[in-house]
Design a protein around this motif. Sequence first.
Motif, PDB file in Angstrom:
ATOM      1  N   VAL A   1       4.909  81.917 -92.363  1.00 13.19           N
ATOM      2  CA  VAL A   1       4.918  83.373 -92.540  1.00 13.19           C
ATOM      3  C   VAL A   1       4.181  84.065 -91.406  1.00 13.19           C
ATOM      4  N   ARG A   2       3.042  83.509 -91.010  1.00 10.30           N
ATOM      5  CA  ARG A   2       2.249  84.144 -89.957  1.00 10.30           C
ATOM      6  C   ARG A   2       2.845  83.930 -88.580  1.00 10.30           C
ATOM      7  N   TYR A   3       3.459  82.795 -88.351  1.00 16.83           N
ATOM      8  CA  TYR A   3       4.047  82.482 -87.046  1.00 16.83           C
ATOM      9  C   TYR A   3       5.517  82.114 -87.219  1.00 16.83           C
ATOM     10  N   PRO A   4       6.356  83.051 -87.641  1.00 14.78           N
ATOM     11  CA  PRO A   4       7.764  82.691 -87.896  1.00 14.78           C
ATOM     12  C   PRO A   4       8.507  82.266 -86.639  1.00 14.78           C
ATOM     13  N   VAL A   5       8.267  82.962 -85.528  1.00 10.52           N
ATOM     14  CA  VAL A   5       8.988  82.632 -84.307  1.00 10.52           C
ATOM     15  C   VAL A   5       8.511  81.312 -83.731  1.00 10.52           C
ATOM     16  N   VAL A   6       7.199  81.132 -83.688  1.00 11.17           N
ATOM     17  CA  VAL A   6       6.627  79.925 -83.105  1.00 11.17           C
ATOM     18  C   VAL A   6       7.033  78.682 -83.886  1.00 11.17           C
ATOM     19  N   THR A   7       7.198  78.803 -85.189  1.00  8.21           N
ATOM     20  CA  THR A   7       7.524  77.629 -86.013  1.00  8.21           C
ATOM     21  C   THR A   7       9.021  77.448 -86.209  1.00  8.21           C
ATOM     22  N   LEU A   8       9.736  78.517 -86.519  1.00  5.32           N
ATOM     23  CA  LEU A   8      11.148  78.374 -86.853  1.00  5.32           C
ATOM     24  C   LEU A   8      12.031  78.143 -85.633  1.00  5.32           C
ATOM     25  N   VAL A   9      11.706  78.780 -84.511  1.00  9.53           N
ATOM     26  CA  VAL A   9      12.548  78.601 -83.317  1.00  9.53           C
ATOM     27  C   VAL A   9      12.519  77.155 -82.821  1.00  9.53           C
ATOM     28  N   PRO A  10      11.338  76.519 -82.638  1.00  6.17           N
ATOM     29  CA  PRO A  10      11.366  75.103 -82.216  1.00  6.17           C
ATOM     30  C   PRO A  10      12.044  74.181 -83.220  1.00  6.17           C
ATOM     31  N   VAL A  11      11.818  74.453 -84.518  1.00  3.75           N
ATOM     32  CA  VAL A  11      12.456  73.609 -85.535  1.00  3.75           C
ATOM     33  C   VAL A  11      13.975  73.777 -85.489  1.00  3.75           C
ATOM     34  N   SER A  12      14.422  75.020 -85.350  1.00  4.85           N
ATOM     35  CA  SER A  12      15.873  75.259 -85.265  1.00  4.85           C
ATOM     36  C   SER A  12      16.467  74.624 -84.016  1.00  4.85           C
ATOM     37  N   ALA A  13      15.720  74.737 -82.888  1.00  7.86           N
ATOM     38  CA  ALA A  13      16.218  74.128 -81.649  1.00  7.86           C
ATOM     39  C   ALA A  13      16.303  72.611 -81.772  1.00  7.86           C
ATOM     40  N   ALA A  14      15.289  72.010 -82.373  1.00  5.24           N
ATOM     41  CA  ALA A  14      15.327  70.547 -82.562  1.00  5.24           C
ATOM     42  C   ALA A  14      16.467  70.122 -83.475  1.00  5.24           C
ATOM     43  N   TRP A  15      16.705  70.887 -84.520  1.00  8.48           N
ATOM     44  CA  TRP A  15      17.806  70.545 -85.435  1.00  8.48           C
ATOM     45  C   TRP A  15      19.158  70.670 -84.733  1.00  8.48           C
ATOM     46  N   CYS A  16      19.327  71.757 -83.931  1.00 10.30           N
ATOM     47  CA  CYS A  16      20.594  71.917 -83.198  1.00 10.30           C
ATOM     48  C   CYS A  16      20.790  70.780 -82.193  1.00 10.30           C
ATOM     49  N   TRP A  17      19.720  70.383 -81.540  1.00  9.78           N
ATOM     50  CA  TRP A  17      19.816  69.286 -80.582  1.00  9.78           C
ATOM     51  C   TRP A  17      20.237  67.987 -81.288  1.00  9.78           C
ATOM     52  N   TRP A  18      19.607  67.747 -82.418  1.00 13.29           N
ATOM     53  CA  TRP A  18      19.925  66.514 -83.158  1.00 13.29           C
ATOM     54  C   TRP A  18      21.319  66.560 -83.753  1.00 13.29           C
ATOM     55  N   ARG A  19      21.768  67.741 -84.162  1.00 10.30           N
ATOM     56  CA  ARG A  19      23.045  67.853 -84.877  1.00 10.30           C
ATOM     57  C   ARG A  19      24.226  68.021 -83.931  1.00 10.30           C
ATOM     58  N   PHE A  20      24.063  68.832 -82.848  1.00  6.51           N
ATOM     59  CA  PHE A  20      25.213  69.158 -81.997  1.00  6.51           C
ATOM     60  C   PHE A  20      25.070  68.678 -80.560  1.00  6.51           C
ATOM     61  N   GLY A  21      23.868  68.310 -80.158  1.00  2.00           N
ATOM     62  CA  GLY A  21      23.696  67.856 -78.787  1.00  2.00           C
ATOM     63  C   GLY A  21      23.051  68.913 -77.909  1.00  2.00           C
ATOM     64  N   VAL A  22      22.977  68.602 -76.585  1.00  2.00           N
ATOM     65  CA  VAL A  22      22.260  69.477 -75.660  1.00  2.00           C
ATOM     66  C   VAL A  22      23.096  70.674 -75.241  1.00  2.00           C
ATOM     67  N   SER A  23      24.369  70.492 -74.983  1.00  2.00           N
ATOM     68  CA  SER A  23      25.196  71.573 -74.448  1.00  2.00           C
ATOM     69  C   SER A  23      25.259  72.793 -75.366  1.00  2.00           C
ATOM     70  N   PRO A  24      25.539  72.644 -76.652  1.00  2.00           N
ATOM     71  CA  PRO A  24      25.517  73.832 -77.529  1.00  2.00           C
ATOM     72  C   PRO A  24      24.144  74.502 -77.594  1.00  2.00           C
ATOM     73  N   LEU A  25      23.081  73.684 -77.495  1.00  2.00           N
ATOM     74  CA  LEU A  25      21.742  74.267 -77.532  1.00  2.00           C
ATOM     75  C   LEU A  25      21.498  75.142 -76.302  1.00  2.00           C
ATOM     76  N   VAL A  26      21.896  74.644 -75.113  1.00  2.00           N
ATOM     77  CA  VAL A  26      21.735  75.433 -73.887  1.00  2.00           C
ATOM     78  C   VAL A  26      22.572  76.703 -73.963  1.00  2.00           C
ATOM     79  N   LEU A  27      23.795  76.601 -74.473  1.00  2.00           N
ATOM     80  CA  LEU A  27      24.650  77.775 -74.611  1.00  2.00           C
ATOM     81  C   LEU A  27      24.038  78.803 -75.562  1.00  2.00           C
ATOM     82  N   ALA A  28      23.454  78.330 -76.658  1.00  2.00           N
ATOM     83  CA  ALA A  28      22.826  79.243 -77.615  1.00  2.00           C
ATOM     84  C   ALA A  28      21.615  79.941 -76.990  1.00  2.00           C
ATOM     85  N   LEU A  29      20.816  79.181 -76.218  1.00  2.00           N
ATOM     86  CA  LEU A  29      19.648  79.791 -75.585  1.00  2.00           C
ATOM     87  C   LEU A  29      20.055  80.843 -74.554  1.00  2.00           C
ATOM     88  N   LEU A  30      21.102  80.536 -73.741  1.00  2.00           N
ATOM     89  CA  LEU A  30      21.569  81.515 -72.767  1.00  2.00           C
ATOM     90  C   LEU A  30      22.128  82.763 -73.453  1.00  2.00           C
TER      91      LEU A  30
END
Length: 489
Positions: free
Chosen positions: A54-83
């Motif tokens: 609750v206090r750090y939603p961006v700091v906690t949820l963004v890395p967790v979401s990025a790690a999940w996307c990397w594990w689930r879809f790979g690196v390319s979709p993650l880079v595309l999402a970040l761009l």
Amino acid sequence: MNGGKWVDPAPFEGVRPRVPWWVLVPGKAKWVAALVALVWLMVVGAVRLVLVVVRYPVVTLVPVSAAWCWWRFGVSPLVLALLSLVAVLSIWAGLDRGSFLRHGWYRLVTEWRRATVYVPKWRSVMRLAELAKQDRGREYRPRLRRVRSEGWRDRVRVRMVPAQSPEAWELRRDGLAHSFGARSCRVRVLRPRVIELDFVHRDPLLRPLAVPALADSTEVDLKRVVVGRTETGRPWRLRLLGSQVLVVGVPGAGKGSVLWSLVWQLAPAVRAGLVRLVGIDPKGGMELGQCPDAFDRVVYDNGPEAVALLEEIAAEVKERATRYRGVRRLWARSTGEPFTVLVVDELADLIAYQPDKQLRERAARAIQTITSQGRAPGYAVVGLVQDPRKEVVGFRHLFSTRVALRLDEPQQVDMVLGDGVRQRGAAAHEISENTPGVAWVKQDGQREPERARAFHVTDADLVELGVYLADATVHNFPTRPDGAGEVAA
């Protein structure tokens, strides 16, 4: 026996063996207690984890979401999402920078500063600043409740320990500012036991403020005359109706900026006859003489003519108050009489530096009459002075709105704004020479002073103001060859 005398044996000094209390607990009860303790630790851990999210939603949820996307879809979709995210944020900042800063960037800065500045240092700073208390082996420490960053300052909300007062924090604000890497710290009381610390990192009032365009409407709110902007970005409003204004500052501090910003905003009402300006300039017109068309009457000395004008206005105050008796309690536009603003530049020349004692006393009595009785009948005094001492202005308490521009000494801040305001952060003596018009403002009934900057009125603006207020004149054009003539206004 020793030499025929009986000697008592030495007492036994061994320590009585003690066993831990849990040894005496039956075996089944130990398992039950261990299970309860395990459940309790899991609940506490889950609650703490939720609080971190609750206090750090961006700091906690963004890395967790990025790690999940990397594990689930790979690196390319993650880079595309970040761009894509960077592109969206860039477009947002380009279309509405204010909204992007308020809802996007400042939230990131808030979480970063809370995680890297305030939380790691909070316990040590509270102990070293002696704001944490010990009682019966238990430590009571102020709680860090909320952090909000606004770019130029951080607002830190704190819940004080029992039996602690805001004055204890005000005495330590300089140490707190240095401890958390800020230029200054201010203390504001929100409610009982809850205060807010403003850690200021930069000055949002560094740039001069251009005056707004002269309005055509005669609707001027005399209770909220805008003369500049506060450091929070809101309009700086001065109250004239029902108030008296005292402006204090050293030479070059910007008293003229406050004065002409006020006249500039009153200009539509002055031209319409709803407001009457009367001025006294003991400096021979060096200030008010820049735009004499704004004033119904103006005197350029501190002699008998100026004193006579003051006594005339004091008599008007009493006469109008007599007519209002039993009819109304405060001047209103519907009375058909103009609201009168008396502007006295260098007030001390009239009531303190005038060599003629009789004139000096008459001027002081007249001004005290206007300031003490002019509120209800529709008379306001705007006094400008350099020296705020009691020997110079002995009736400072009659001015309900006080403006402290740059001052020479720290003690003068309390003289102008009231006792204790300097401890709450009103450092008028620390205003830079490069920021004329920056001031601390305080009204009666308001605990916290406010920092603001008046509009910068240039000589060209005063020429425009004079043309705006000057009466129209009729000029006859030369006769045309055919014998006819034209008249133009």
